[in-house]
Design a protein around this motif. Structure first.
Motif, PDB file in Angstrom:
ATOM      1  N   ASP A   1       0.827  -1.208   0.000  1.00  0.00           N
ATOM      2  CA  ASP A   1       0.000   0.000   0.000  1.00  0.00           C
ATOM      3  C   ASP A   1       0.860   1.255   0.000  1.00  0.00           C
ATOM      4  OD1 ASP A   1      -2.449  -1.259  -0.110  1.00  0.00           O
ATOM      5  OD2 ASP A   1      -2.721  -1.321   2.063  1.00  0.00           O
ATOM      6  N   ARG A   2       1.926   1.235   0.767  1.00  0.00           N
ATOM      7  CA  ARG A   2       2.798   2.407   0.847  1.00  0.00           C
ATOM      8  C   ARG A   2       3.522   2.637  -0.484  1.00  0.00           C
ATOM      9  NH1 ARG A   2       6.245   3.076   6.189  1.00  0.00           N
ATOM     10  NH2 ARG A   2       4.081   3.174   6.892  1.00  0.00           N
ATOM     11  N   GLN A   3       3.978   1.562  -1.106  1.00  0.00           N
ATOM     12  CA  GLN A   3       4.660   1.683  -2.389  1.00  0.00           C
ATOM     13  C   GLN A   3       3.736   2.277  -3.452  1.00  0.00           C
ATOM     14  OE1 GLN A   3       6.052  -2.299  -3.165  1.00  0.00           O
ATOM     15  NE2 GLN A   3       8.028  -1.950  -2.160  1.00  0.00           N
ATOM     16  N   LYS A   4       2.478   1.806  -3.478  1.00  0.00           N
ATOM     17  CA  LYS A   4       1.553   2.310  -4.496  1.00  0.00           C
ATOM     18  C   LYS A   4       1.155   3.759  -4.220  1.00  0.00           C
ATOM     19  CE  LYS A   4      -2.419   1.063  -7.267  1.00  0.00           C
ATOM     20  NZ  LYS A   4      -3.467   0.058  -7.556  1.00  0.00           N
ATOM     21  N   SER A   5       1.005   4.101  -2.946  1.00  0.00           N
ATOM     22  CA  SER A   5       0.663   5.485  -2.607  1.00  0.00           C
ATOM     23  C   SER A   5       1.755   6.438  -3.081  1.00  0.00           C
ATOM     24  CB  SER A   5       0.469   5.623  -1.095  1.00  0.00           C
ATOM     25  OG  SER A   5      -0.654   4.881  -0.667  1.00  0.00           O
ATOM     26  N   THR A   6       3.018   6.067  -2.864  1.00  0.00           N
ATOM     27  CA  THR A   6       4.142   6.884  -3.324  1.00  0.00           C
ATOM     28  C   THR A   6       4.165   6.968  -4.839  1.00  0.00           C
ATOM     29  OG1 THR A   6       5.434   6.211  -1.376  1.00  0.00           O
ATOM     30  CG2 THR A   6       6.651   7.144  -3.248  1.00  0.00           C
ATOM     31  N   TRP A   7       3.908   5.851  -5.497  1.00  0.00           N
ATOM     32  CA  TRP A   7       3.929   5.785  -6.952  1.00  0.00           C
ATOM     33  C   TRP A   7       2.818   6.647  -7.564  1.00  0.00           C
ATOM     34  CZ3 TRP A   7       0.355   3.815 -10.501  1.00  0.00           C
ATOM     35  CH2 TRP A   7       0.825   3.580 -11.796  1.00  0.00           C
ATOM     36  N   ARG A   8       1.655   6.665  -6.936  1.00  0.00           N
ATOM     37  CA  ARG A   8       0.514   7.420  -7.481  1.00  0.00           C
ATOM     38  C   ARG A   8       0.691   8.933  -7.364  1.00  0.00           C
ATOM     39  NH1 ARG A   8      -5.072   4.836  -5.413  1.00  0.00           N
ATOM     40  NH2 ARG A   8      -5.867   6.470  -6.784  1.00  0.00           N
ATOM     41  N   LYS A   9       1.558   9.367  -6.486  1.00  0.00           N
ATOM     42  CA  LYS A   9       1.775  10.802  -6.319  1.00  0.00           C
ATOM     43  C   LYS A   9       2.513  11.411  -7.500  1.00  0.00           C
ATOM     44  CE  LYS A   9       1.789  10.670  -1.259  1.00  0.00           C
ATOM     45  NZ  LYS A   9       2.605  10.842  -0.014  1.00  0.00           N
ATOM     46  N   ASP A  10       3.185  10.596  -8.309  1.00  0.00           N
ATOM     47  CA  ASP A  10       3.922  11.081  -9.466  1.00  0.00           C
ATOM     48  C   ASP A  10       2.958  11.222 -10.651  1.00  0.00           C
ATOM     49  OD1 ASP A  10       5.603  11.657 -11.540  1.00  0.00           O
ATOM     50  OD2 ASP A  10       6.991   9.993 -11.172  1.00  0.00           O
ATOM     51  N   PRO A  11       2.722  12.437 -11.139  1.00  0.00           N
ATOM     52  CA  PRO A  11       1.784  12.643 -12.261  1.00  0.00           C
ATOM     53  C   PRO A  11       2.153  11.843 -13.506  1.00  0.00           C
ATOM     54  CG  PRO A  11       2.375  14.740 -11.245  1.00  0.00           C
ATOM     55  CD  PRO A  11       3.284  13.708 -10.664  1.00  0.00           C
ATOM     56  N   ALA A  12       3.433  11.529 -13.658  1.00  0.00           N
ATOM     57  CA  ALA A  12       3.879  10.787 -14.843  1.00  0.00           C
ATOM     58  C   ALA A  12       3.328   9.367 -14.874  1.00  0.00           C
ATOM     59  CB  ALA A  12       5.410  10.758 -14.892  1.00  0.00           C
ATOM     60  N   ASN A  13       2.872   8.886 -13.727  1.00  0.00           N
ATOM     61  CA  ASN A  13       2.367   7.509 -13.652  1.00  0.00           C
ATOM     62  C   ASN A  13       0.862   7.406 -13.876  1.00  0.00           C
ATOM     63  OD1 ASN A  13       4.935   6.462 -13.024  1.00  0.00           O
ATOM     64  ND2 ASN A  13       4.656   6.961 -10.852  1.00  0.00           N
ATOM     65  N   ARG A  14       0.218   8.541 -14.116  1.00  0.00           N
ATOM     66  CA  ARG A  14      -1.238   8.532 -14.282  1.00  0.00           C
ATOM     67  C   ARG A  14      -1.635   7.688 -15.496  1.00  0.00           C
ATOM     68  NH1 ARG A  14      -3.763  14.259 -13.689  1.00  0.00           N
ATOM     69  NH2 ARG A  14      -2.858  13.836 -11.629  1.00  0.00           N
ATOM     70  N   GLY A  15      -2.571   6.772 -15.291  1.00  0.00           N
ATOM     71  CA  GLY A  15      -3.037   5.908 -16.370  1.00  0.00           C
ATOM     72  C   GLY A  15      -2.199   4.658 -16.558  1.00  0.00           C
ATOM     73  N   LYS A  16      -1.137   4.524 -15.779  1.00  0.00           N
ATOM     74  CA  LYS A  16      -0.258   3.363 -15.885  1.00  0.00           C
ATOM     75  C   LYS A  16      -0.519   2.395 -14.732  1.00  0.00           C
ATOM     76  CE  LYS A  16       3.484   6.088 -17.988  1.00  0.00           C
ATOM     77  NZ  LYS A  16       4.908   6.507 -17.852  1.00  0.00           N
ATOM     78  N   PHE A  17       0.108   1.218 -14.797  1.00  0.00           N
ATOM     79  CA  PHE A  17      -0.004   0.242 -13.718  1.00  0.00           C
ATOM     80  C   PHE A  17       1.355   0.065 -13.064  1.00  0.00           C
ATOM     81  CE2 PHE A  17      -0.503  -3.798 -11.586  1.00  0.00           C
ATOM     82  CZ  PHE A  17      -1.819  -3.750 -11.134  1.00  0.00           C
ATOM     83  N   ILE A  18       1.375   0.086 -11.754  1.00  0.00           N
ATOM     84  CA  ILE A  18       2.628  -0.011 -11.005  1.00  0.00           C
ATOM     85  C   ILE A  18       3.287  -1.375 -11.227  1.00  0.00           C
ATOM     86  CG2 ILE A  18       1.330  -0.719  -8.953  1.00  0.00           C
ATOM     87  CD1 ILE A  18       3.553   0.554  -7.262  1.00  0.00           C
ATOM     88  N   GLU A  19       4.601  -1.333 -11.449  1.00  0.00           N
ATOM     89  CA  GLU A  19       5.337  -2.574 -11.700  1.00  0.00           C
ATOM     90  C   GLU A  19       6.693  -2.592 -10.988  1.00  0.00           C
ATOM     91  OE1 GLU A  19       5.621  -2.921 -15.918  1.00  0.00           O
ATOM     92  OE2 GLU A  19       3.584  -3.715 -16.166  1.00  0.00           O
ATOM     93  N   TYR A  20       6.769  -1.936  -9.849  1.00  0.00           N
ATOM     94  CA  TYR A  20       8.042  -1.976  -9.121  1.00  0.00           C
ATOM     95  C   TYR A  20       7.777  -2.390  -7.677  1.00  0.00           C
ATOM     96  CZ  TYR A  20       7.655   2.197  -6.144  1.00  0.00           C
ATOM     97  OH  TYR A  20       7.312   3.090  -5.176  1.00  0.00           O
ATOM     98  N   GLY A  21       8.853  -2.738  -6.971  1.00  0.00           N
ATOM     99  CA  GLY A  21       8.708  -3.199  -5.592  1.00  0.00           C
ATOM    100  C   GLY A  21       7.974  -4.543  -5.543  1.00  0.00           C
TER     101      GLY A  21
END
Length: 264
Positions: free
Chosen positions: A232-252
């Motif tokens: 949850d913490r990793q995704k919350s940090t990832w979502r704060k970056d506007p460049a990731n909007r519309g993408k799916f997290i693939e790290y951590g």
């Protein structure tokens, strides 16, 4: 004569006034037919949603009866603790649904789910056969872990939905009374099913020994809780970056599992 001029300007109107129906009549008939089809389809969909809601609540009631356990007390005879837990779980959802539908908001959906875990967990423990006389260690530990997990997840999800302004997954669901109600009823069953072992342990008298099986269970809980929190913490940090909007997290942890928070 003026009438002839009027009929020349509006032949369809003249036909209608003469009882012929005019050129619009076939279109009107077609629209009426389509409206009837939509009406019957809407009724069928409403009946299906109502049936699913009844089935979901029926499953919860059946599991509550099968769970048996101690009596809920003289004032609630002949209900058992498990049956009362089911009533509380669904009751909280229905009570929360009413203002949610009136104000068309889903912001308290996840928070209500966590509150249901907490209330049902505490009730099953306090109403259990050994809570006040001689609390069993396994019951105390299992209930405490349930409360910790629910408080952490509920606060996290509530802060997330308030910061984002809402959950767009509910946009098409909220205006539909039965469909929106169904999501709340399903949440009641979800709470009852996922915490069922804790409710059963609290509602029945066991050995009370915190043995090897309990230790293994505690280790699994700690591991799962840690995975959930980190994910949850990793995704919350990832979502704060506007460049990731519309993408799916693939790290951590998300690199190894599509949904590590649910895995945990």
């Amino acid at each position: 004569d003026d009438g002839r001029l009027q009929r020349a300007r509006d032949p369809g109107g003249a036909m209608a006034s003469d009882g012929g129906g005019g050129a619009d009549e076939p279109l009107r008939t077609q629209e009426d037919g389509e409206g009837a089809v939509r009406g019957s389809g809407g009724l069928r969909a409403a009946l299906v949603k109502a049936l699913i809601s009844a089935i979901v609540m029926g499953v919860g009631a059946g599991l509550a009866v099968l769970g048996k356990g101690a009596s809920a007390g003289a004032a609630l005879e002949p209900l058992t603790v498990m049956e009362m837990v089911a009533i509380i779980a669904f009751g909280i959802q229905i009570a929360a649904f009413v203002p949610a539908f009136v104000f068309q908001t889903e912001k308290f959906y996840d928070l209500t789910g966590s509150l249901t875990y907490i209330v049902c967990g505490l009730y099953s423990f306090l109403a259990g056969p050994s809570a006040l006389d001689d609390p069993e260690v396994t019951d105390v530990v299992a209930t405490a872990l349930l409360l910790v997990w629910a408080l952490r997840l509920g606060s996290f999800l509530f802060l997330r939905v308030t910061s984002s302004g809402g959950d767009d997954r509910f946009d098409a669901i909220k205006p539909d009374f039965l469909r929106f109600l169904l999501t709340w009823i399903i949440q009641g069953l979800w709470v009852f099913l996922t915490a069922y072992p804790v409710f059963i342990a609290n509602a029945t008298r066991g050995s009370g020994d915190f043995g090897a099986v309990a230790v293994v269970g505690l280790v699994i809980w700690v591991l799962g809780f840690g995975i959930e929190v980190v994910a949850d913490r990793q995704k919350s940090t990832w979502r704060k970056d506007p460049a990731n909007r519309g993408k799916f997290i693939e790290y951590g942890l998300w690199y190894y599992s599509r949904h590590p928070n649910y895995l945990g």
